[in-house]
Scaffold this motif. Sequence first.
Motif, short mmCIF file in Angstrom:
data_model
loop_
_atom_site.label_atom_id
_atom_site.label_comp_id
_atom_site.label_asym_id
_atom_site.label_seq_id
_atom_site.Cartn_x
_atom_site.Cartn_y
_atom_site.Cartn_z
N UNK A 1 0.80 -1.22 0.00
CA UNK A 1 0.00 0.00 0.00
C UNK A 1 0.83 1.26 0.00
N UNK A 2 1.96 1.28 0.71
CA UNK A 2 2.85 2.42 0.68
C UNK A 2 4.23 1.97 1.13
N UNK A 3 5.21 2.78 0.83
CA UNK A 3 6.59 2.52 1.21
C UNK A 3 7.28 3.87 1.33
N UNK A 4 7.96 4.10 2.45
CA UNK A 4 8.61 5.38 2.72
C UNK A 4 10.09 5.14 3.02
N UNK A 5 10.96 5.88 2.34
CA UNK A 5 12.39 5.75 2.59
C UNK A 5 12.83 6.77 3.63
N UNK A 6 13.83 6.40 4.43
CA UNK A 6 14.40 7.29 5.43
C UNK A 6 15.87 7.00 5.57
N UNK A 7 16.60 7.87 6.26
CA UNK A 7 18.03 7.67 6.43
C UNK A 7 18.34 6.47 7.32
N UNK A 8 17.38 6.07 8.17
CA UNK A 8 17.60 4.95 9.08
C UNK A 8 17.07 3.63 8.57
N UNK A 9 16.31 3.66 7.48
CA UNK A 9 15.75 2.43 6.95
C UNK A 9 14.57 2.71 6.04
N UNK A 10 13.76 1.69 5.82
CA UNK A 10 12.58 1.79 4.97
C UNK A 10 11.36 1.41 5.81
N UNK A 11 10.26 2.15 5.64
CA UNK A 11 9.05 1.93 6.42
C UNK A 11 7.95 1.40 5.51
N UNK A 12 7.29 0.31 5.95
CA UNK A 12 6.24 -0.33 5.18
C UNK A 12 5.11 -0.72 6.13
N UNK A 13 3.91 -1.02 5.61
CA UNK A 13 2.84 -1.52 6.48
C UNK A 13 3.21 -2.85 7.10
N UNK A 14 2.72 -3.11 8.32
CA UNK A 14 3.07 -4.36 9.01
C UNK A 14 2.04 -5.46 8.79
N UNK A 15 0.97 -5.17 8.07
CA UNK A 15 -0.06 -6.17 7.82
C UNK A 15 -1.15 -6.21 8.85
N UNK A 16 -1.02 -5.42 9.93
CA UNK A 16 -2.02 -5.41 10.99
C UNK A 16 -2.48 -3.98 11.30
N UNK A 17 -2.31 -3.08 10.35
CA UNK A 17 -2.72 -1.70 10.54
C UNK A 17 -1.61 -0.80 11.04
N UNK A 18 -0.45 -1.37 11.37
CA UNK A 18 0.66 -0.57 11.90
C UNK A 18 1.76 -0.34 10.88
N UNK A 19 2.96 -0.08 11.40
CA UNK A 19 4.10 0.23 10.55
C UNK A 19 5.29 -0.64 10.97
N UNK A 20 6.07 -1.08 10.00
CA UNK A 20 7.27 -1.87 10.24
C UNK A 20 8.48 -1.13 9.67
N UNK A 21 9.57 -1.12 10.41
CA UNK A 21 10.81 -0.53 9.92
C UNK A 21 11.77 -1.63 9.49
N UNK A 22 12.31 -1.49 8.27
CA UNK A 22 13.33 -2.39 7.77
C UNK A 22 14.68 -1.68 7.86
N UNK A 23 15.66 -2.35 8.40
CA UNK A 23 16.97 -1.73 8.57
C UNK A 23 17.69 -1.61 7.22
N UNK A 24 18.75 -0.78 7.15
CA UNK A 24 19.45 -0.59 5.88
C UNK A 24 19.95 -1.87 5.24
N UNK A 25 20.12 -2.93 6.04
CA UNK A 25 20.57 -4.22 5.52
C UNK A 25 19.42 -5.05 4.96
N UNK A 26 18.18 -4.58 5.15
CA UNK A 26 17.01 -5.34 4.73
C UNK A 26 16.44 -6.22 5.83
#
Length: 446
Positions: A290-315
């Motif tokens: 649904x959405x994907x946001x890039x940031x200097x600390x990682x990438x932010x995506x939906x968590x599948x339960x209405x929230x947000x998950x952060x992925x680290x620079x390593x994936x």
Amino acid sequence: MQSPSSERSAHGTSWQWDEETGGGETAEDVLAGGTERPRPGRRRLLIGAGVLAAGGAAWAFGRSGAGGGVPAPGPTRPNPTALSGPTPVWTYRGPEVMTPERLTDPPRRPVFLSRNGLQVLDPAKGTAARLLVFDPPATRNWPSDLDMLGKVVVGPDHLFTATYQGHLEARHFTDPAADWSLPLPDELQGQIHLAGYDRDPGILYGYSWGRPRADRTPPDNRLFALRVADRSLRWSVRTERTEQPVTPATRGGDSRLACIRLVDGRTELVARDAATGRELWTAPGEEDLRWCVTGSSGVYVPDGAGGVRMLRPTGEPGWTYSPHRGESWRALPPLEHGTRVYVPWDQGVVSCLDVSSGAELWSCRLPFPLDRRSRPLVANGTLFVPGTAVGGVSAIHPATGELGWTFHDSGPGKDVWTLATDAAHQDDGTRLYAGHDDVLHSLPLN
């Protein structure tokens, strides 16, 4: 309904993946800030059911505006009056409803994007400076939330588009003599779409679909990066499947370029080296990311339960922040700023999280609900959050989460507010450009 609990610690979970002419307007188009007018009655709240796309691509220029004029204003409507908050420096009334969701990134000067094109305004007076006109592109079968077509890519002084004939076009906001056109290499002679502009190094990112081949072999699909300063191709890489960068493509010279790849009707996240285009890692997705946001600390995506998950620079999976069980809240695309991440929720709440752990620092209830088009913005040390047309724009103190002023006008309107600023960096700036429907206000930040 209560906001997500500030006592809940961040927790990790297993993988789940649920946007010419010289001329001006008449006097009634620009309204003097602070003029007092009778207030209309309270209007019913209307929530627009739009989607702010994660990706972006430019429209091709179909015609020049030379010799034409700024579109004439539409039928007379009530002039909007500021009901609360700071007094506008100026207010511009456009000839039709804006379509700001097509901008890939908020510009640093006031622009009025509508079906007629991009109207550039004088930052000091709010008068029309130049009209840049487009023709719409062909339709493609991308998932609706990832559809980059119809998006408009802007830099500090130029609007960028690419034509099917393999030319990159740069149109200056105010000076036609500063326009330029660049033929692209033979490898990029398919259908070209621009994904975004990274202001720090001055890099344009895009992708191309190759022309169909007579022997039915797959077309040559490519991602590319172009350096604007010397108008040179930085890199171009071939992709076996259809792939496009997300928008904004990178954050302030980030070393990673986030892309979305379409694989057999499913999407997956791809991280690439922004300097070379080399693939670094991939993360699986569902039918629709649904959405994907890039940031200097990682990438932010939906968590599948209405929230947000952060992925680290390593994936690798980082923290996850979700609503309590039984709550129907849904996280909207977050905004990373320094050591904090601001997560807006559709119920009208903003949560401030620690970027490294995901722990909640504060939560602020807004006087209006939010939807996917509500994109927060940080400028001059303040967090600004746009709401519905009748809701307005709220200012929040980032250190404490305290709600400051809320600016709104008398309408009429049904869209959400959108924001831009003249700030070169997120912590400076003198003007906040806030608008909805066919109205754009210039608000002082000092």
